[in-house]
Design a protein around this motif. Structure first.
Motif, short mmCIF file in Angstrom:
data_model
loop_
_atom_site.label_atom_id
_atom_site.label_comp_id
_atom_site.label_asym_id
_atom_site.label_seq_id
_atom_site.Cartn_x
_atom_site.Cartn_y
_atom_site.Cartn_z
N ASP A 1 35.50 33.67 41.12
CA ASP A 1 34.43 34.25 40.10
C ASP A 1 35.51 35.31 39.33
OD1 ASP A 1 31.59 35.16 39.49
OD2 ASP A 1 32.61 37.12 40.11
N GLY A 2 36.37 36.09 40.12
CA GLY A 2 36.98 36.84 39.34
C GLY A 2 38.01 36.40 38.24
N ARG A 3 38.36 35.16 38.38
CA ARG A 3 39.30 34.51 37.27
C ARG A 3 38.50 33.97 36.02
NH1 ARG A 3 42.97 30.96 41.34
NH2 ARG A 3 44.02 32.48 42.53
N GLY A 4 36.91 34.07 36.22
CA GLY A 4 36.31 33.44 35.01
C GLY A 4 35.56 32.19 35.46
N ASP B 1 36.78 39.77 29.71
CA ASP B 1 35.33 38.87 29.67
C ASP B 1 35.64 37.90 30.69
OD1 ASP B 1 34.66 40.16 27.57
OD2 ASP B 1 35.22 38.92 25.95
N SER B 2 36.68 37.44 31.14
CA SER B 2 36.79 36.24 32.16
C SER B 2 36.09 36.72 33.51
CB SER B 2 38.22 36.13 32.34
OG SER B 2 38.92 35.22 31.34
N ARG B 3 36.43 38.05 33.92
CA ARG B 3 36.02 39.02 34.99
C ARG B 3 34.44 38.96 34.97
NH1 ARG B 3 41.28 41.18 34.56
NH2 ARG B 3 40.41 43.19 33.41
N ARG B 4 33.94 39.12 33.89
CA ARG B 4 32.46 39.50 33.88
C ARG B 4 31.99 38.15 33.25
NH1 ARG B 4 32.33 44.30 29.05
NH2 ARG B 4 33.13 42.94 27.58
N ARG B 5 32.45 37.12 33.30
CA ARG B 5 31.77 35.75 32.57
C ARG B 5 30.47 35.41 33.11
NH1 ARG B 5 36.04 32.39 31.69
NH2 ARG B 5 36.21 33.32 29.59
N ARG B 6 30.43 35.50 34.62
CA ARG B 6 29.05 35.23 35.25
C ARG B 6 28.06 36.13 35.03
NH1 ARG B 6 27.52 37.50 39.96
NH2 ARG B 6 29.55 37.97 40.42
N HIS C 1 28.08 40.76 25.19
CA HIS C 1 28.43 39.33 24.92
C HIS C 1 30.18 39.11 25.04
CE1 HIS C 1 24.82 37.83 23.11
NE2 HIS C 1 24.65 38.99 22.99
N GLY C 2 30.77 40.36 25.23
CA GLY C 2 31.98 40.37 25.27
C GLY C 2 32.63 40.06 23.81
N ALA C 3 34.05 39.73 23.98
CA ALA C 3 34.89 39.14 22.76
C ALA C 3 33.99 37.87 22.07
CB ALA C 3 36.12 39.13 22.72
N VAL C 4 33.47 37.84 20.80
CA VAL C 4 33.08 36.69 20.54
C VAL C 4 33.49 36.30 19.25
CG1 VAL C 4 30.86 37.45 21.46
CG2 VAL C 4 31.09 37.92 19.24
N GLY C 5 34.58 36.89 18.74
CA GLY C 5 34.96 36.30 17.40
C GLY C 5 36.36 36.91 17.00
N ILE C 6 37.06 36.39 16.21
CA ILE C 6 38.47 36.50 15.85
C ILE C 6 38.70 36.38 14.43
CG2 ILE C 6 39.51 36.74 18.04
CD1 ILE C 6 40.83 34.00 17.04
N VAL C 7 39.50 37.39 13.60
CA VAL C 7 39.69 37.10 12.29
C VAL C 7 41.18 37.38 12.21
CG1 VAL C 7 39.33 37.93 9.96
CG2 VAL C 7 37.46 37.97 11.56
N LEU C 8 41.82 36.22 11.35
CA LEU C 8 43.39 36.47 11.26
C LEU C 8 43.60 36.45 9.77
CD1 LEU C 8 45.07 34.19 13.72
CD2 LEU C 8 44.55 36.49 14.14
#
Length: 355
Positions: free
Chosen positions: A38-41, A141-146, A235-242
């Motif tokens: 769970d802690g690893r997502g 975000d992995s740690r709180r995915r559940r 929702h955590g990190a939901v997007g990236i822009v380069l």
């Protein structure tokens, strides 16, 4: 990597058969394995042939019920339960693992769902040491995915009960979007998004940690992280822009958003913000797009935002795409109003020259 592990219960998670022994107890290693994954997502669920209320009450008694999402406890075939869990989570079968003490049950699942990885119960204690359950980097975000998936289920239930247009429902969510420059501490979240998103990924190109660090240090590039939250939770990190910033044009090398927020208008809000920023800076936008079997939605988002195949002199100085199949779309940006369905907090790319 395994995204979801589905547990059998009898003689797998706990010792004994619940229908024959009301005093079943979890194996000594069970809590540590479950909490570590769970802690690893890694999400976890249940596919068990048992009376639902009886089995679930025992999991609650053991303090383990909270770790399992969309459990299927009943008397149907295990393959049907595994398939239903994968569909509810929107996971490919290759991202699903199933563990059961019965070779017959494992064979039934493997026969109907060939891409699901099946493990015998005697390997349960060692799962945390297997590479497919051990991501190289564990993000916030992995740690709180559940928790984020549980919030998503509550959000879906609220949407199902709402009567009226989607725009009206979005207004009830108190949506917030934040666009900011990535920090070194957030690069693992950015890299994870380039790997995990496919439906709303403009090129499908994976940017590893070293490449992202190079872009972060380059004054001509922007590495932006998009996060969202609403009344149900983050929702955590939901997007990236380069983004590569040139004198006459901003080159959108990659735009990717999680499929979890497509229905919330995240993609259009982000593209409208970029168009508005570019218009105020007096530059054109050129976006890389590599068509894949899964990213048709991203192409549609670009089209709705006004991007076309029009060739413009502004792109003359851009380096050639480093990946085969990449085409470039062009936009003469115009000022865009902020979405009325969400509150946007963002940096101002026009406030300073390229870093």
């Amino acid at each position: 990597m395994v995204k979801c592990l589905i547990w059998d219960l009898d003689d797998t998670l706990w010792r004994g058969t619940l229908a024959e022994d009301a005093g079943v107890r979890p194996f000594a290693w069970a809590r540590e394995v479950i909490t570590t994954l769970d802690g690893r997502g890694v999400l976890q669920s249940v596919a068990s042939k048992n009376d639902h209320d009886h089995a679930w009450s025992r999991l609650e008694e053991f303090g383990l019920a909270e770790y399992f999402v969309v459990p299927h406890i009943g008397w149907g075939p295990k393959s049907g339960s595994v398939r239903a869990i994968a569909e509810r989570l929107n996971f490919a079968h290759t991202a699903i693992a199933f563990i059961d003490d019965s070779p017959v049950e494992r064979a039934e699942v493997a026969h109907h769902l060939a891409d699901v990885r099946c493990y015998p119960a005697e390997e349960a204690a060692g799962l945390v040491r297997r590479p497919e359950f051990s991501p190289a980097v564990v993000t916030v975000d992995s740690r709180r995915r559940r928790q984020m998936y549980r919030a998503g289920f509550e959000r879906d239930a609220s949407r199902a009960e709402f009567t009226g247009p989607d725009e009206g429902f979005l207004r009830t969510l108190d949506l917030e979007m934040t666009i900011e420059r990535a920090t070194e501490q957030e690069l693992s979240r950015v890299e994870e998004l380039t790997l995990r998103t496919s439906q709303m990924n403009a090129t499908g190109v994976h940017y590893d940690d070293a490449t992202l660090r190079g872009l972060l240090a380059d004054p001509g590039h922007e590495v932006l992280v998009v996060t969202m939250a609403d009344r149900f939770g983050p929702h955590g990190a939901v997007g990236i822009v380069l983004l590569a910033r040139h004198e006459r044009v901003w080159h959108l090398k990659l735009l990717a958003t999680s499929c979890r927020v497509v229905s919330l208008g995240a993609g259009s809000a982000l593209l409208n913000w970029l168009s508005d920023q570019a218009a105020r800076a007096g530059v054109h936008l050129v976006a890389d797009l590599r068509r894949t079997d899964r990213n048709r939605m991203m192409e549609i988002a670009y089209r709705f935002a006004g991007f076309t195949e029009h060739e413009c002199a502004c792109a003359a100085g851009l380096p050639a795409p480093g990946v085969d199949g990449v085409e470039r779309l062009h936009l003469v940006p115009a000022g865009r109003p902020a979405s009325s369905a969400l509150r946007l907090t963002s940096l101002d790319l026009t406030a300073a020259p390229p870093r």
